[in-house]
Write a protein that holds these residues in place. Structure first.
Motif, PDB file in Angstrom:
ATOM      1  N   LYS A   1       0.903  -1.091   0.105  1.00 60.90           N
ATOM      2  CA  LYS A   1       0.205  -0.242  -0.130  1.00 60.90           C
ATOM      3  C   LYS A   1       0.456   1.135   0.003  1.00 60.90           C
ATOM      4  CE  LYS A   1      -3.485   2.242   2.551  1.00 60.90           C
ATOM      5  NZ  LYS A   1      -2.659   3.460   2.867  1.00 60.90           N
ATOM      6  N   ALA A   2       2.182   0.943   0.678  1.00 67.00           N
ATOM      7  CA  ALA A   2       2.627   2.113   0.795  1.00 67.00           C
ATOM      8  C   ALA A   2       3.006   2.979  -0.835  1.00 67.00           C
ATOM      9  CB  ALA A   2       3.936   2.010   1.637  1.00 67.00           C
ATOM     10  N   PHE A   3       3.790   2.031  -1.433  1.00 71.26           N
ATOM     11  CA  PHE A   3       4.183   2.125  -2.288  1.00 71.26           C
ATOM     12  C   PHE A   3       2.733   2.844  -3.330  1.00 71.26           C
ATOM     13  CE2 PHE A   3       7.106  -0.951  -1.796  1.00 71.26           C
ATOM     14  CZ  PHE A   3       8.286  -0.900  -2.434  1.00 71.26           C
ATOM     15  N   PHE A   4       2.189   2.440  -3.454  1.00 76.04           N
ATOM     16  CA  PHE A   4       0.478   3.428  -4.193  1.00 76.04           C
ATOM     17  C   PHE A   4       0.753   4.423  -3.480  1.00 76.04           C
ATOM     18  CE2 PHE A   4      -0.114  -0.907  -5.197  1.00 76.04           C
ATOM     19  CZ  PHE A   4      -0.856  -0.717  -7.131  1.00 76.04           C
ATOM     20  N   ASP A   5       0.888   4.446  -2.045  1.00 74.59           N
ATOM     21  CA  ASP A   5       0.126   5.684  -1.598  1.00 74.59           C
ATOM     22  C   ASP A   5       1.143   6.956  -2.147  1.00 74.59           C
ATOM     23  OD1 ASP A   5      -2.425   5.206   0.072  1.00 74.59           O
ATOM     24  OD2 ASP A   5      -0.906   4.383   1.431  1.00 74.59           O
ATOM     25  N   PHE A   6       2.408   6.724  -2.242  1.00 73.03           N
ATOM     26  CA  PHE A   6       3.518   7.543  -2.573  1.00 73.03           C
ATOM     27  C   PHE A   6       3.547   7.482  -4.102  1.00 73.03           C
ATOM     28  CE2 PHE A   6       8.032   8.462  -3.912  1.00 73.03           C
ATOM     29  CZ  PHE A   6       8.286   9.056  -3.315  1.00 73.03           C
ATOM     30  N   GLY A   7       3.194   6.824  -4.632  1.00 73.97           N
ATOM     31  CA  GLY A   7       3.199   6.597  -6.040  1.00 73.97           C
ATOM     32  C   GLY A   7       2.039   7.866  -7.276  1.00 73.97           C
ATOM     33  N   LYS A   8       1.184   8.192  -5.785  1.00 73.50           N
ATOM     34  CA  LYS A   8      -0.123   9.470  -6.240  1.00 73.50           C
ATOM     35  C   LYS A   8       1.122  10.747  -6.540  1.00 73.50           C
ATOM     36  CE  LYS A   8      -2.258   9.126  -2.394  1.00 73.50           C
ATOM     37  NZ  LYS A   8      -2.882   9.085  -1.354  1.00 73.50           N
ATOM     38  N   GLU A   9       2.518  10.916  -6.033  1.00 72.37           N
ATOM     39  CA  GLU A   9       3.217  12.166  -6.546  1.00 72.37           C
ATOM     40  C   GLU A   9       3.961  12.464  -7.565  1.00 72.37           C
ATOM     41  OE1 GLU A   9       1.930  14.567  -4.420  1.00 72.37           O
ATOM     42  OE2 GLU A   9       0.462  13.692  -3.353  1.00 72.37           O
ATOM     43  N   ILE A  10       3.872  10.954  -7.911  1.00 74.10           N
ATOM     44  CA  ILE A  10       4.741  10.592  -9.222  1.00 74.10           C
ATOM     45  C   ILE A  10       4.078   9.878 -10.295  1.00 74.10           C
ATOM     46  CG2 ILE A  10       7.071   8.611  -9.606  1.00 74.10           C
ATOM     47  CD1 ILE A  10       7.856  10.385  -7.154  1.00 74.10           C
ATOM     48  N   LYS A  11       4.821  11.364 -11.478  1.00 74.21           N
ATOM     49  CA  LYS A  11       4.185  11.421 -12.443  1.00 74.21           C
ATOM     50  C   LYS A  11       5.487  10.622 -13.342  1.00 74.21           C
ATOM     51  CE  LYS A  11       0.971  13.354 -10.647  1.00 74.21           C
ATOM     52  NZ  LYS A  11       0.255  11.942 -10.559  1.00 74.21           N
ATOM     53  N   ASP A  12       5.988   9.072 -13.040  1.00 70.88           N
ATOM     54  CA  ASP A  12       6.642   8.866 -13.571  1.00 70.88           C
ATOM     55  C   ASP A  12       5.771   7.265 -14.946  1.00 70.88           C
ATOM     56  OD1 ASP A  12       9.377   6.603 -13.305  1.00 70.88           O
ATOM     57  OD2 ASP A  12      10.109   8.835 -14.159  1.00 70.88           O
ATOM     58  N   ASP A  13       6.816   7.383 -15.917  1.00 67.45           N
ATOM     59  CA  ASP A  13       6.091   5.158 -16.244  1.00 67.45           C
ATOM     60  C   ASP A  13       7.273   4.175 -15.747  1.00 67.45           C
ATOM     61  OD1 ASP A  13       4.633   7.256 -17.945  1.00 67.45           O
ATOM     62  OD2 ASP A  13       5.248   7.228 -20.176  1.00 67.45           O
ATOM     63  N   GLN A  14       8.011   4.394 -15.970  1.00 68.91           N
ATOM     64  CA  GLN A  14       8.716   2.908 -14.492  1.00 68.91           C
ATOM     65  C   GLN A  14       7.379   2.718 -13.326  1.00 68.91           C
ATOM     66  OE1 GLN A  14      12.866   4.211 -14.220  1.00 68.91           O
ATOM     67  NE2 GLN A  14      13.246   1.448 -14.071  1.00 68.91           N
ATOM     68  N   TYR A  15       7.647   4.205 -12.690  1.00 66.50           N
ATOM     69  CA  TYR A  15       6.648   4.397 -11.366  1.00 66.50           C
ATOM     70  C   TYR A  15       5.956   3.197 -11.162  1.00 66.50           C
ATOM     71  CZ  TYR A  15       6.153   4.574  -6.946  1.00 66.50           C
ATOM     72  OH  TYR A  15       5.965   4.389  -5.452  1.00 66.50           O
ATOM     73  N   ALA A  16       5.206   3.265 -13.056  1.00 62.34           N
ATOM     74  CA  ALA A  16       3.733   3.289 -12.806  1.00 62.34           C
ATOM     75  C   ALA A  16       4.045   1.464 -13.174  1.00 62.34           C
ATOM     76  CB  ALA A  16       2.900   3.524 -14.194  1.00 62.34           C
ATOM     77  N   ASN A  17       4.792   1.182 -13.775  1.00 59.04           N
ATOM     78  CA  ASN A  17       4.625  -0.063 -14.342  1.00 59.04           C
ATOM     79  C   ASN A  17       4.760  -0.857 -13.065  1.00 59.04           C
ATOM     80  OD1 ASN A  17       4.554   0.473 -16.609  1.00 59.04           O
ATOM     81  ND2 ASN A  17       6.601   0.742 -17.371  1.00 59.04           N
ATOM     82  N   LYS A  18       5.885  -0.635 -12.622  1.00 63.57           N
ATOM     83  CA  LYS A  18       6.190  -1.587 -10.970  1.00 63.57           C
ATOM     84  C   LYS A  18       5.225  -1.490 -10.203  1.00 63.57           C
ATOM     85  CE  LYS A  18      11.216   0.578 -10.896  1.00 63.57           C
ATOM     86  NZ  LYS A  18      12.535   0.805 -10.024  1.00 63.57           N
TER      87      LYS A  18
END
Length: 578
Positions: A278-295
């Motif tokens: 869950k922590a990865f998704f919570d942090f991902g709200k602030e990250i606009k990065d395709d590589q992060y999205a794929n992970k």
């Protein structure tokens, strides 16, 4: 074990401007001259808490009985099936166990202090204590359980030291450290860390765990990675160790380290905590990065492949992240699935519960090898009997339904065993289904619960195999059902968890549970003479699934207690707007 306060004689002076064995703000931990540790695991592990034959499937279905009638679109997944989340809890509530109330002698009437106490006040509290346990141990446990003030705990440690020549027990200190972490007293945590680092080259894992959990709150959080490395020298770190370190990385905006730790965790074959994911998704709200999205999508596939289900809060985090992706116009909604497998949110059909021919053969071979031929079945039968049964199945199969006769006969105690078994067999035989009844030889003997004439009627309507009375039915049931083909269903209340555990890997166990959900029938009749009805069998698979422009994610509701062999009823539907 304890640590000794070598400065005990100057103790009152040290505390004069702090708690003075009374009131005042917490400042810093005592200066420790010697600190010896022993394992206190109890406290060091605290957490903050394919289309099939329709002959055997078109059976009468028992709808959930409730006080109001609802249309099919609203009910759907709320009609509990054998594997539905909360079904086991409901069954257990029908036969509640009596729990002995706590006797008054087990309670203590003393009131926990809400402010630091001086020496005389602690003495008085100890005099009032009537429990059998050691007072210091009991009171520190209560302070920890109630998340009391750090100042109160500090005054307890000071009093204990004064009463014991400057010695404070390790147990009291650990609980004090836990409270410092809970109340985020970083300066106190760092003081403890400095003392431990100076005095000891190696700690036990519990000490590392608490320090990691505390240090992630401070600017010195990278040192938690050094503590993690120290743990690796003697053992594999726990998934909670990794969770804390990953949370620390995110807390300090270091996503690269967080992903590195996640891959390391998986490399140890540890099962990550759902809170970690869950922590990865919570942090991902602030990250606009395709590589992060794929992970993040790889994490969703991890949930699918390991049949894991996010909780309600985690599902909200997933929804929020998808809807935050710029330019993709994802829309999420919480919904249920119709019995047909159609999502009420987007109208798409979910994946079928039935195995592909390749999956079916793979599972069949594994069950034969690990449960039938390679299992411990000879402890409950003989090679001769198993050979006799295999020949029987070879000559009589395929069947449409295999019935665990003894299990079914005993489902409803009010009914005579032979009569209820006969009712079930007659009901199914009237639908022109080929039946196999597995039983024990004692079922053929005349008695008050087993009538010979009723068992003769059973044998006229179904193929029957009666094993020795010491034999186990389940391997026979699995063998006959699998050899009859993918259309064949079986009836038993046994959930087969022991047999699932015999399978060699997660994929095989996953396929077994998927096959089981689509083939195990449950009888819902509860009274003698009532019409035989069956709960509906799932037609769709309950795992995370995607079509590219949609995701369907089953999740656990907060207030529903789901057992490990049950699946959620609620779904998160995500689809891309067009």
């Amino acid at each position: 074990m304890a640590f000794y306060l070598s400065w005990f004689r100057s103790f009152p002076k040290l505390w004069k401007n702090n708690v003075s064995l009374g009131s005042g703000p917490a400042h810093s931990l005592f200066c420790v001259d010697h600190w010896a540790f022993r394992s206190q695991q109890k406290w060091l592990s605290l957490t903050t808490v394919s289309p099939q034959s329709t002959k055997a499937t078109n059976l009468p279905i028992a709808k959930t009985r409730c006080g109001r009638k609802e249309d099919e679109g609203k009910k759907q997944a709320s009609d509990s099936h054998l594997f539905a989340a909360g079904a086991a809890k409901k069954r257990s509530q029908m036969n509640p166990s009596n729990k002995d109330p706590i006797s008054p002698s087990q309670r203590n009437s003393i009131q926990l202090p809400t402010k630091p106490l001086n020496s005389e006040e602690w003495d008085k509290l100890k005099e009032d204590f009537k429990g059998r346990a050691d007072f210091e141990t009991w009171i520190s446990a209560q302070l920890t359980q109630q998340r009391s003030s750090v100042n109160v705990a500090k005054s307890l440690l000071a009093w204990a030291a004064a009463k014991n020549n400057g010695i404070v027990s390790y147990d009291l200190l650990v609980k004090y450290l836990y409270l410092c972490i809970f109340h985020e007293q970083t300066s106190e945590i760092i003081d403890v860390y400095e003392i431990m680092k100076a005095r000891y080259k190696i700690l036990e894992q519990g000490g590392y765990t608490l320090l990691i959990r505390g240090l992630i709150l401070a600017d010195r959080w990278p040192e938690t990675l050094l503590l993690l490395e120290d743990i690796k020298k003697v053992m594999v770190p726990s998934k909670k160790n990794y969770d804390d370190c990953i949370r620390g990385a995110f807390l300090h905006q270091d996503a690269h380290t967080a992903w590195k730790l996640y891959q390391e965790l998986l490399g140890y074959n540890l099962i990550p905590m759902l809170e970690t994911l869950k922590a990865f998704f919570d942090f991902g709200k602030e990250i606009k990065d395709d590589q992060y999205a794929n992970k993040l999508q790889d994490i969703l596939l991890y949930l699918r492949n390991n049949q894991r289900y996010p909780g309600e809060s985690f599902a909200h985090s997933i929804k929020t992240w998808f809807e935050s992706i710029p330019g993709e116009q994802w829309k999420g909604q919480f919904t249920t699935i119709q019995k047909s497998g159609q999502c009420l949110g987007c109208g798409k059909m979910l994946e079928s519960i039935y195995l592909t021919p390749e999956e079916y053969e793979f599972l069949k071979e594994n069950i034969m090898r690990n449960v039938i031929d390679g299992g411990d079945q000879y402890k409950k039968t003989t090679p001769e009997e198993l050979k006799r049964f295999k020949n029987f199945v070879k000559n009589c199969a395929p069947f449409d339904i295999v019935i665990d006769g003894l299990n079914v006969a005993k489902m409803f105690p009010r009914a005579r065993e032979s009569q209820f078994l006969l009712d079930v067999v007659t009901h199914l035989a009237n639908q022109n289904l080929r039946l196999l009844v597995l039983g024990r030889k004692h079922m053929l003997k005349q008695g008050p619960r087993w009538r010979k004439d009723e068992m003769e009627k059973v044998q006229r309507q179904a193929s029957c195999f009666f094993a020795d009375n010491i034999s186990e039915d389940d391997p026979f049931l699995l063998y006959a059902t699998l050899h009859s083909g993918n259309h064949c269903k079986f009836i038993t209340n046994d959930l087969m968890r022991d047999h699932k555990a015999c399978l060699p890997d997660a994929r095989t166990q996953r396929l077994f549970f998927k096959w089981q959900q689509g083939h195990q029938l449950a009888i819902t009749s509860r009274f003698p003479g009532s019409k035989i009805t069956f709960q509906h069998v799932l037609r769709y698979d309950t795992v995370v699934q995607t079509t590219g422009d949609s995701w369907h994610i089953p999740y656990d509701e907060d207030l529903v207690e789901r057992y490990s062999y049950e699946v959620p009823n609620k779904w998160l539907c995500l689809h891309r707007k067009t």
